[in-house]
Design an enzyme around this catalytic site. Sequence first.
Site, PDB file in Angstrom:
ATOM      1  CD  GLU A  94      -2.672   1.352   2.441  1.00  6.68           C
ATOM      2  OE1 GLU A  94      -2.313   0.764   3.483  1.00  6.68           O
ATOM      3  OE2 GLU A  94      -3.540   2.243   2.434  1.00  6.68           O
ATOM      4  CE  LYS A 223      -5.631 -16.910  13.328  1.00  4.98           C
ATOM      5  NZ  LYS A 223      -5.155 -18.162  12.737  1.00  4.98           N
ATOM      6  CG  ASP A 298      -2.147 -16.607  12.005  1.00  2.00           C
ATOM      7  OD1 ASP A 298      -2.554 -16.169  10.915  1.00  2.00           O
ATOM      8  OD2 ASP A 298      -2.568 -17.664  12.507  1.00  2.00           O
ATOM      9  CG  HIS A 393      -5.746  28.961   7.670  1.00  2.00           C
ATOM     10  ND1 HIS A 393      -4.425  28.826   8.025  1.00  2.00           N
ATOM     11  CD2 HIS A 393      -6.430  28.972   8.829  1.00  2.00           C
ATOM     12  CE1 HIS A 393      -4.324  28.758   9.339  1.00  2.00           C
ATOM     13  NE2 HIS A 393      -5.521  28.832   9.847  1.00  2.00           N
TER      14      HIS A 393
END
Lengths: 399, 399, 399, 399
Positions: A94, A223, A298, A393
């Site tokens: 990524e 999990k 894992d 801003h």
Amino acid sequence: MHNRLKDGSLKLYELDKELVPIDAIRVRREFIGKETGAKLENIGIFSIDVERVTKRNCENMIGTVQVPVGVAGPIRINGGHAQGDYWLPLATTEGALVASVNRGCSAITKAGGADVRILHDGMTRAPVFATESVTHAVRVCEWVTVHHEELKAAAESTTSHGKLSGIVTFVAGTSVYVRLEFDTKDAMGMNMVTIASAKVADLIAQGTGARLIALSGNMCADKKPAAINGIMGRGRSVVAGVALSHELIEKVFKTDAASLHEVNYRKNLVGSARAGAMGFNAHAANVVAALFIACGQDAAHAIDGSTCITTVDLTKTGVYVAITLPSLPVGTVGGGTSVETQQECLNILGVAGSGTPPGTNAKELGEIIGCAVLAGELSLIGALAAQHLARAHQQLGRG
Amino acid sequence: MHNRLKDGSLKLYELDKELVPIDAIRVRREFIGKETGAKLENIGIFSIDVERVTKRNCENMIGTVQVPVGVAGPIRINGGHAQGDYWLPLATTEGALVASVNRGCSAITKAGGADVRILHDGMTRAPVFATESVTHAVRVCEWVTVHHEELKAAAESTTSHGKLSGIVTFVAGTSVYVRLEFDTKDAMGMNMVTIASAKVADLIAQGTGARLIALSGNMCADKKPAAINGIMGRGRSVVAGVALSHELIEKVFKTDAASLHEVNYRKNLVGSARAGAMGFNAHAANVVAALFIACGQDAAHAIDGSTCITTVDLTKTGVYVAITLPSLPVGTVGGGTSVETQQECLNILGVAGSGTPPGTNAKELGEIIGCAVLAGELSLIGALAAQHLARAHQQLGRG
Amino acid sequence: MHNRLKDGSLKLYELDKELVPIDAIRVRREFIGKETGAKLENIGIFSIDVERVTKRNCENMIGTVQVPVGVAGPIRINGGHAQGDYWLPLATTEGALVASVNRGCSAITKAGGADVRILHDGMTRAPVFATESVTHAVRVCEWVTVHHEELKAAAESTTSHGKLSGIVTFVAGTSVYVRLEFDTKDAMGMNMVTIASAKVADLIAQGTGARLIALSGNMCADKKPAAINGIMGRGRSVVAGVALSHELIEKVFKTDAASLHEVNYRKNLVGSARAGAMGFNAHAANVVAALFIACGQDAAHAIDGSTCITTVDLTKTGVYVAITLPSLPVGTVGGGTSVETQQECLNILGVAGSGTPPGTNAKELGEIIGCAVLAGELSLIGALAAQHLARAHQQLGRG
Amino acid sequence: MHNRLKDGSLKLYELDKELVPIDAIRVRREFIGKETGAKLENIGIFSIDVERVTKRNCENMIGTVQVPVGVAGPIRINGGHAQGDYWLPLATTEGALVASVNRGCSAITKAGGADVRILHDGMTRAPVFATESVTHAVRVCEWVTVHHEELKAAAESTTSHGKLSGIVTFVAGTSVYVRLEFDTKDAMGMNMVTIASAKVADLIAQGTGARLIALSGNMCADKKPAAINGIMGRGRSVVAGVALSHELIEKVFKTDAASLHEVNYRKNLVGSARAGAMGFNAHAANVVAALFIACGQDAAHAIDGSTCITTVDLTKTGVYVAITLPSLPVGTVGGGTSVETQQECLNILGVAGSGTPPGTNAKELGEIIGCAVLAGELSLIGALAAQHLARAHQQLGRG
């Protein structure tokens, strides 16, 4: 051989019996390549010791995928176990993730380092039993309480390292869940815990007449995102934080304390609440997954491991940003930690193998990951706050 | 160079400007090795094209980790997009996982194949805005509704492929979340969607006076377990199922329909409910994570991708086992899909690159993953049920 | 007086100082009637002793609403505390509810009665403290552990009945939550627990330098659906069940075991999972709310009290249906229990006032409510299953 | 008669056939009194019209419980439907609740009134169907989409008022949930919606061969805390807020903006997140339950109705406090609204009966409840913040 594989008289996994691993891998890869028409060149290029990997980590192996590893850091850590400056190996595809974590590390280090502690440490398994009635279910719970010492001894007879640190029972109708918690030292410990739990579960079944339905009854919970892990802890429970001064916020993040706080408030707290989310953070999963893959953890444990609450407190001197990871399952021995490339990543962190005393390496790894998540959160929240401020801003300049 | 890196006058990421990628990687790796005392031999052995990877996938690269890949299959799939027999590449270091999925594939194939369909398809981003009051918040929502077409045009002006398929607004006090959904064709699409959302968000801010706080307001919800993803869908929503006859259950799993049903009932349904879990399955995350890493998907997406409900229906002829993955974010172009080893895994599945028509490859990948999860669930539930049955027989003195 | 109320020189609540309760109520009601144009005749008709009620239960009283009470029963209960046949008073305006519970009672009684047990008993408060850093937060937790006995003594010094039965600490960033659990005997106990917690919280603040932010930090968790209550229990944790034979299912419910099981499976388990629900039941809230209002319980406690898991097991002889209420906050003294009409309802159940030994009345009430919920679940699931079966027959042309 | 009731030859509910309601109630009450030994004097004192109540609201009636009603207010409301000053009738036995809400009303009114809007309006039912396979499930969804108009016409043929406003389908394995949403005008509407849904469900079953398992498949979701209600809305979705100046905070609450914000942040947001809670508020349930009981709403709907997010924004001039109630099921006709005492409470609010145009009274009631919850939240957060501030001062030696 292809013919026998093709006609099914030879199974892919049976190749391991006929050939040495490296050849079995090759034949299998060639067979798959032929069957699917895929050119499998790069998958076949690897340097790890497949003798061990094919036995312990991966059946029907055909090669490896190469996951790019970038480093972020150094990050200064003032932990109970992790002390000093660390370089973080992140395995990811990524784009921008490593750069983002890197910026967070820089801010933390400039701020004097991140505080981090292990709140709780224990790996769990919760076998589920079927009983005949709710009164039978209650009797099973009582039996477990009475036989605590006996169950503990049985559990610990199966392992040289693990210690049973807790037993809690839960009832849902006629189902009884016995949540067993273990100190697994430097191992993540699921295997150790499962073996010990099997022994315990058999004793409970024999002693109570309850039927053992499954060694994991999903109250472990492994999990799956689950409230029970957040509340009771699982694996290493980690909390990390850092104080940032107004000057540092301005200098590193080009924003201010109020903006950092507001981003966290509207996005990580209110937004997650409104979404029915179990995670109250910006992108903890990115950091956990990248470190897990790099370090031979894992990868599916990133699911429970990334259940993170991120907080940004307004203080007199700036902000105090913190992350809480209640259920981070990590280890420095076993699993994928001995695969060579992964072991090298653990060595970058200085935590490969067993610690002295046992357990300290895994705790150190837990603390490092906690601080890495903090770096990632800081960086993304900072970037959002800076954009937000810039826009404000602009709007004011144009209004 | 080491000296400049050491004294901070040269940053690790600046090496990319001074050296070609392969050299920058080496210098960086050597520096980290020296700094940490870690021997980094295997990390430096790779075959992927780092020219592209260092630009798109990973900053500060020092090499790769090699993750073992095993194959399971073939699995027969009767899908809306996936049709035929597939070999599944699983990247994992968790021993027994490939073998387990393999057994599930075998059962499914013997049963004539798995049914699978895409229920919904859409990638989302939900910017969060701050408003001055709840009435202002409501006006922002109304403005978005009125300007739907304008926002859609603006969003689609940023992308050649993506189509805006839905806008839903949510209010929490003064915070407004605008959940934008896109058809991203064969891409997983987060980048595309983020760019398009930025454009939309600016228009909303300008048109309403609301302050844009963050492009992601956590109602997307990305890489966090979240009910909104289950309910509204995110990425590819997949449902897969298979009918198993009594004979097949007996032959492949050495158990019976009632036992399969009971394991699922007490573990995956009641156990998960009792644990406050968001996943009602046995180990969907294992399969999703292994396929994601193999196929160049964003590994952190395994968090949302693995939120699975597994069901086992008792039928006249045996059981019907199904899995539902409401929010599986996958793509066959972009992200890590073009890294050579990962691309080869996609080629094993026959889904690399853009489909004809666009979107069909990603949908096919979604269906394959759905069936792979089904195989994993079947296998683990079957194993638990068999053990359970064996124990029951033993207890009855029949063993 | 109306003029002084009108011009604000006399506040509505100040009427209690100038008038006896019954007159204050009347003047207030007349004022409200005049101000709003509402004719308030029936609200003013009541028989309860307003002397006590205006002091303890309701400020600014103007009268009462009359909530219809129906009875269901008798229901046979084989509990740890509740033994025998009970008539259930249900305060409700929802047509068909009493009739539905009544049918469930009848089935249970015919089946020989419901099993029921208290799994756990403890009322909680969790003050939240702000600390300066995560390390400070961890030190606060350690301090609490070390000073457990001192904190227990302090807590119990504030109450003649309550006993501190547990202290658990939780950290989220710099926030520390100290969950204090008490045995409150026959009282629901929130007031007692809050007073005791204030004392404990002050000691913690003094001893650690942490700032006490709120006596309730929402990890109690009071009147909010919360996983922590399900997992750790709160109030009385109750489990109830009953075995129904095939004959009884056929006779009372005009359906069969498989249909009962399927309704529960697809609706209460899978449907709730798919909805992201915290309750896995058919309509537990209806029964809890109706009994709470009748018996002077805090109606807002129906929120946590109704978080119920309903299970229907297939057995050799028919089905075993069970409900689990992990967090039912009930008491037989204090709160609204002494209002005359509510006290009469408690008397119908034979549980008004303090039990012998203390706590047994409240536990008996908890068990009764558990069985009442079971009756409600049975009845609704039975009705749905019967309709479903009838429809199935019709579709098959047998109707 | 007592004898026939005693020996079971006459059922309690059969008394309605033999006696006029008032006598049936008396005979039943006397029987229960005798059976249980309870003196039932006050339960028998009531003024409501039992002719109607025994038919519509409560079977096996034996009398009423009198729930004390206090008033809080006036509260100034600037709503889309509610405009002006309101007195709130609260039915409760929880001491201090009315006083607390009263203080919140006072602050809101002094601040110029609360903003409030209805975000969404729609009552839902979601029948669940069983299908044979996941492909059958998908076909059912497609059939529903295609036959939308036909289903809408069928639904609306069953009701003079209700309009079908939406149909959404969900799949979980082989179960299909069809969530039907209706505009129910001034009715809360569950009955209307259930009848219409039955008609729709029959058509779906006939058209698709799916088996209708239950008219409510728990994705409605009724009287259960469920994420789906928060995300898609159910009943009236309400958002309310108020701006408080620094002066007002100081004057009314004796605290400051930062303290209000911090209490909400650490308790309602972070605390609830850490507890795995579905409610992010202080005590919304108290206010919802008290108003529901007073106004003849279904008390069990307080479960979904109280799922509230409370936010406190720091602003330049002080704070903006808001509450969001995504699923408040309320009506001003039907249910318990016509019981005389409850009707009088609705009259105090000026919302009894049907509005002009239909629906406006129920929406007005929804907005009023939203503002009442806001008042309750303000008051409790204010009190906590004041105590917190006082303590902080004490610790600093200034107290």
